[in-house]
Design an enzyme around this catalytic site. Structure first.
Site, PDB file in Angstrom:
ATOM      1  N   HIS A  73       0.790  -1.116   0.093  1.00  0.00           N
ATOM      2  CA  HIS A  73      -0.121  -0.084  -0.179  1.00  0.00           C
ATOM      3  C   HIS A  73       0.744   1.311  -0.007  1.00  0.00           C
ATOM      4  O   HIS A  73       1.865   1.249   0.797  1.00  0.00           O
ATOM      5  CB  HIS A  73      -0.967   0.035   1.221  1.00  0.00           C
ATOM      6  CG  HIS A  73      -1.819   1.270   1.362  1.00  0.00           C
ATOM      7  ND1 HIS A  73      -3.053   1.379   0.684  1.00  0.00           N
ATOM      8  CD2 HIS A  73      -1.750   2.310   2.001  1.00  0.00           C
ATOM      9  CE1 HIS A  73      -3.666   2.538   0.750  1.00  0.00           C
ATOM     10  NE2 HIS A  73      -2.895   2.999   1.802  1.00  0.00           N
ATOM     11  N   ASP A 114      -6.884  -2.845   3.126  1.00  0.00           N
ATOM     12  CA  ASP A 114      -5.582  -2.451   3.924  1.00  0.00           C
ATOM     13  C   ASP A 114      -5.687  -2.510   5.392  1.00  0.00           C
ATOM     14  O   ASP A 114      -5.339  -1.682   6.121  1.00  0.00           O
ATOM     15  CB  ASP A 114      -5.525  -0.792   3.554  1.00  0.00           C
ATOM     16  CG  ASP A 114      -5.682  -0.647   2.167  1.00  0.00           C
ATOM     17  OD1 ASP A 114      -6.298   0.285   1.696  1.00  0.00           O
ATOM     18  OD2 ASP A 114      -4.955  -1.619   1.397  1.00  0.00           O
TER      19      ASP A 114
HETATM   20  C1  GRF Z   1       0.937   1.088  -6.391  1.00  0.00           C
HETATM   21  O1  GRF Z   1       1.232   2.434  -5.974  1.00  0.00           O
HETATM   22  C2  GRF Z   1       0.488   0.190  -5.288  1.00  0.00           C
HETATM   23  O2  GRF Z   1       0.937   0.724  -3.927  1.00  0.00           O
HETATM   24  C3  GRF Z   1      -0.869   0.339  -5.264  1.00  0.00           C
HETATM   25  O3  GRF Z   1      -1.093   0.313  -6.562  1.00  0.00           O
HETATM   26  C4  GRF Z   1      -0.119   0.908  -7.478  1.00  0.00           C
HETATM   27  C5  GRF Z   1       0.306  -0.163  -8.246  1.00  0.00           C
HETATM   28  O4  GRF Z   1       1.291   0.241  -9.224  1.00  0.00           O
HETATM   29  N1  GRF Z   1      -1.487  -0.471  -4.463  1.00  0.00           N
HETATM   30  P1  GRF Z   1       1.814  -0.899 -10.397  1.00  0.00           P
HETATM   31  O5  GRF Z   1       0.752  -1.218 -11.171  1.00  0.00           O
HETATM   32  O6  GRF Z   1       2.508  -1.992  -9.653  1.00  0.00           O
HETATM   33  O7  GRF Z   1       2.917   0.388 -11.049  1.00  0.00           O
END
Ligand code: GRF
Length: 227
Positions: A104, A145
């Site tokens: 997260h 979360d």
């Molecule tokens: C990341 O910021 C993660 O924390 C959140 O969604 C985003 C995913 O980014 N859960 P990616 O697809 O891995 O680039």
């Protein structure tokens, strides 16, 4: 189920998947067995296909039986939510209790929960006046979360940050934190129960800030060099 076979669920571009693949290529010992997405156009699926990793669309994200079957078809033993934006059915979180982890983009328990994803998170952090944000890796349970925190990596919030500049800094922390934690869980070096970390240690990179949840015998950060 083979613990070292990691199933990745993603909804977006898959940069966390990319960081995980690079880490596993470097250290070995575990592998991404499949990548599943609720979106047929997810970049994460393209990343998987480009590496010959089985990739599939989750047609019914709310159908726990179907999702368990998809993961079982690839002998998945550890599940990683890498930017997965749907609620994971209880059947799946129970089946993989202690072995399903999410990253997260904030320091939970703050700035988490329903609707707290992407830019919304970083805008809320900036609006709060917080001077520190960061990445959190936590176990997944039936609520967004809320699962026990396993590891965190704080990053500074700059006075002139925008949601996009903060997001970019936090994403670098995610890429540094999620892969080694997943690898440690998949290879049994970090033992997790449904209630969180029950034992083991993480390889703490020099001067990094890892604040590991729960058991007192785990090392806590003393200093941080921010990514
Ligand atoms: C990341 O910021 C993660 O924390 C959140 O969604 C985003 C995913 O980014 N859960 P990616 O697809 O891995 O680039």
């Amino acid at each position: 189920m083979t613990p070292t076979r990691i199933g990745v669920l993603a909804s977006g571009g898959g940069s966390n998947l990319g960081a995980l693949l690079a880490h596993l290529e470097a250290v070995g010992g575990a592998q991404v067995a499949c990548v599943l997405s609720n979106r047929a156009d997810a970049g994460a699926l393209d990343r998987a296909r480009a590496r010959g990793i089985p990739a599939a669309v989750i047609t019914e994200p709310g159908d726990g039986d179907a999702l368990v079957a998809q993961l079982a078809a690839h002998q998945v033993g550890t599940v990683a939510l890498a930017g997965y934006l749907r609620m994971v059915p209880a059947l799946v979180t129970r089946r993989f209790a202690g072995r399903i982890l999410n990253v997260h983009p904030a320091l939970l328990p703050a700035f988490g929960g329903h609707g707290m994803y992407g830019r919304h998170v970083h805008a809320a952090v900036l609006a709060s006046g917080a001077t520190v944000s960061g990445a959190t890796v936590h176990l997944v349970d039936e609520a967004y979360d809320r699962g026990p925190i396993v590891a965190q990596w704080p990053v500074p919030v700059a006075p002139d940050d925008t949601p996009d500049t903060l997001a970019a800094r936090v994403l670098r922390a995610e890429h540094a934190l999620f892969p080694p934690v997943l690898h440690a869980v998949a290879t049994g070096r970090l033992a997790l129960g449904a209630d969180g970390v029950v034992g083991g240690r993480l390889p703490l990179p020099d001067a990094s800030a890892f604040i590991l949840g729960t058991s007192a015998d785990l090392p806590c950060a003393v200093r941080a060099r921010f990514p």
